[in-house]
Design a protein around this motif. Structure first.
Motif, short mmCIF file in Angstrom:
data_model
loop_
_atom_site.label_atom_id
_atom_site.label_comp_id
_atom_site.label_asym_id
_atom_site.label_seq_id
_atom_site.Cartn_x
_atom_site.Cartn_y
_atom_site.Cartn_z
N LYS A 128 -17.93 -34.08 -28.60
CA LYS A 128 -17.71 -35.12 -27.68
C LYS A 128 -18.49 -35.57 -26.91
O LYS A 128 -19.65 -34.99 -26.82
CB LYS A 128 -16.20 -34.74 -26.60
N ASN A 129 -18.64 -36.47 -25.76
CA ASN A 129 -19.58 -37.04 -25.52
C ASN A 129 -19.52 -36.41 -23.98
O ASN A 129 -19.18 -36.86 -22.51
CB ASN A 129 -19.84 -38.20 -24.60
N VAL A 130 -20.01 -34.75 -24.10
CA VAL A 130 -19.74 -33.89 -22.67
C VAL A 130 -20.87 -33.09 -22.35
O VAL A 130 -20.96 -32.54 -24.16
CB VAL A 130 -18.49 -32.95 -23.29
N LEU A 131 -21.41 -32.84 -21.62
CA LEU A 131 -22.80 -32.17 -21.72
C LEU A 131 -22.17 -30.92 -20.37
O LEU A 131 -21.70 -31.29 -19.51
CB LEU A 131 -24.03 -32.59 -21.34
N LEU A 132 -23.41 -29.64 -20.87
CA LEU A 132 -22.69 -28.46 -19.71
C LEU A 132 -24.09 -28.57 -19.22
O LEU A 132 -25.28 -28.26 -19.91
CB LEU A 132 -22.35 -27.56 -20.73
N TYR A 133 -24.37 -28.52 -17.77
CA TYR A 133 -25.21 -28.97 -17.13
C TYR A 133 -25.01 -27.46 -16.23
O TYR A 133 -24.16 -26.43 -15.83
CB TYR A 133 -25.19 -29.49 -16.01
N ARG A 134 -26.10 -26.74 -16.27
CA ARG A 134 -25.95 -24.97 -14.98
C ARG A 134 -26.96 -24.85 -14.82
O ARG A 134 -28.57 -24.86 -14.49
CB ARG A 134 -25.98 -23.82 -16.35
N GLN A 135 -27.12 -24.41 -13.02
CA GLN A 135 -27.87 -23.76 -12.31
C GLN A 135 -27.53 -22.47 -11.65
O GLN A 135 -26.40 -22.36 -11.63
CB GLN A 135 -28.52 -24.86 -11.36
N GLY A 136 -28.38 -21.32 -11.95
CA GLY A 136 -27.59 -20.46 -11.03
C GLY A 136 -26.74 -19.65 -12.38
O GLY A 136 -25.89 -19.74 -13.06
N SER A 137 -25.45 -19.21 -11.02
CA SER A 137 -24.31 -19.00 -11.63
C SER A 137 -22.98 -20.02 -11.98
O SER A 137 -21.59 -19.90 -11.94
CB SER A 137 -23.23 -17.84 -10.55
N VAL A 138 -23.87 -21.26 -11.36
CA VAL A 138 -22.79 -22.33 -11.31
C VAL A 138 -22.77 -23.47 -13.29
O VAL A 138 -23.92 -23.28 -13.40
CB VAL A 138 -23.07 -23.46 -10.21
N ASN A 139 -21.91 -23.81 -13.29
CA ASN A 139 -21.97 -24.29 -14.58
C ASN A 139 -21.28 -25.76 -14.13
O ASN A 139 -19.25 -26.24 -13.83
CB ASN A 139 -20.38 -23.79 -15.72
N PHE A 140 -21.38 -26.84 -14.63
CA PHE A 140 -21.27 -28.58 -14.30
C PHE A 140 -20.65 -28.92 -14.94
O PHE A 140 -21.91 -28.95 -15.92
CB PHE A 140 -22.15 -28.60 -13.43
#
Length: 284
Positions: free
Chosen positions: A50-62
Motif C-alpha cells: 500500500k501507499n503507506v510510509l512509516l516515519y520515525r524519530q526517537g520513540s515516535v512512530n508516525f
C-alpha cells in the motif's frame, strides 16, 4: 479482564503500555511527509502493498497513509488531512479486545489485506480508529506489514523530538465529561491534576499516554468538529530544537492559550490540512 497493574497499583484493565503509532490520513501524503522530514523524522519503512510510509524519530512512530480507498482515504476526503488512528500498546490484544467488547466498545473490522496482520480496532472520536497492538518488542507489527528501507535508520538526523507527550482531542461544547468517561470506562484513564478551564487532561493507567480534551470552536477553521487534531512531542532542548527547525524553514508559533502542563509550547501547522504538531520541553 486483563489483570495488569502499574507499579503504583492503579488499575490497568487493558494492560496499556503506551502509544505504538499515530496514523495520518492525507490527500497529499508527499507534502505531509516533507513536513515530517523538516521536523526531523525519517521515512524508515514502506508498506508491502500500500501507499503507506512509516516515519520515525526517537520513540515516535508516525504512519502516513496515502492509499486510495480504505478508511484513511475516506477520513481524509471527509475531514481533510488529520489523525485518523492511534494505536495503543497492550499486553495481550485478544484479552484487551474481549474486555473492550464486554464494556460496550464498538469494534470495527480493520479489513486486513493478504499477508497482513489483523490488528483489533475500535471506533474513536470523529470516525477515527483506536488500534490495540501487542507486538512491539522483539518482533513488531512493522516486521510483518512493512519493508525496511535500506540505511534509513543510519541516515536519521540528530534527535530534535523524542517522544509523544500528548494527543489533543477537540470535543463539542458540553461533552468533555462524556469523552472523559469514555476513556475511563474502556481504558482506565484518569484525570491528570494539570488542567485549565475548558480543557481536561487525562492519563492512562500506565502513565505513558496523555490525552488533552479541549472544547472545539467553529472559528478554528474546522467547523468545530470533534476529532484528534494535534499531537504534542517532547524536545530534550526546546530552544535548540526551535532554532534548528527555523533553519529548516519550519514556521513556528507560540501557544497563546494558558497551559498548566507545559508553560512554553511551540506549534506548527501542516499547510496541506489541519494537522497540528506541538512541541514542549522534555523538562516540563
Amino acid at each position: 479482564m486483563v489483570n495488569s497493574n502499574t507499579p503504583g497499583d492503579a488499575p490497568n484493565p487493558m494492560g496499556m503500555d503506551g502509544i505504538e503509532f499515530v496514523e495520518f490520513a492525507s490527500t497529499e501524503p508527499i507534502r505531509l511527509g516533507r513536513h515530517l522530514e523538516a521536523l526531523g523524522f525519517s521515512a524508515v519503512a514502506r508498506h508491502r502493498s500500500k501507499n503507506v510510509l512509516l516515519y520515525r524519530q526517537g520513540s515516535v512512530n508516525f504512519i502516513v497513509n496515502g492509499e486510495q480507498g480504505g478508511h484513511a482515504q475516506q477520513y481524509a476526503q471527509q475531514h481533510g488531512s488529520g489523525i485518523c488512528a492511534v494505536a495503543f500498546r497492550v499486553r495481550d490484544a485478544a484479552l484487551a479486545t474481549r474486555y473492550a467488547n464486554e464494556r460496550g466498545g464498538w469494534e470495527v473490522d480493520s479489513a486486513p489485506g493478504v499477508m497482513e496482520l489483523r490488528i483489533p480496532a475500535f471506533q474513536g472520536v470523529g470516525g477515527s480508529l483506536i488500534y490495540l497492538v501487542d507486538r512491539y518488542q522483539d518482533h513488531s507489527i512493522y516486521d510483518v506489514d512493512f519493508v525496511w528501507l535500506t540505511g534509513a535508520e543510519a541516515d536519521q538526523a540528530p534527535l530534535l523530538l523524542t517522544a509523544v507527550d500528548q494527543l489533543v482531542q477537540r470535543v463539542q461544547p458540553g461533552r468533555l465529561k462524556e469523552w472523559q468517561d469514555f476513556y475511563a470506562h474502556l481504558f482506565g484513564f484518569r484525570a491528570h491534576p494539570h488542567s485549565v478551564a475548558g480543557e481536561c487532561l487525562i492519563e492512562s493507567p500506565c502513565g505513558k499516554v496523555r490525552i488533552r480534551l479541549e472544547t472545539a470552536a467553529g472559528e478554528r477553521g474546522d467547523g468545530g468538529r470533534e476529532g484528534l487534531h494535534a499531537v504534542r512531542l517532547l524536545a530534550p532542548d526546546l530552544p535548540a530544537a526551535a532554532a534548528e527547525l527555523a533553519q529548516r524553514g519550519v514556521r513556528l508559533g507560540e501557544s497563546l492559550t494558558p497551559d498548566a502542563y507545559a508553560p512554553r509550547v511551540l506549534h506548527t501547522l501542516h499547510e496541506a490540512g489541519l494537522v497540528q504538531f506541538e512541541m514542549a520541553s522534555q523538562a516540563d
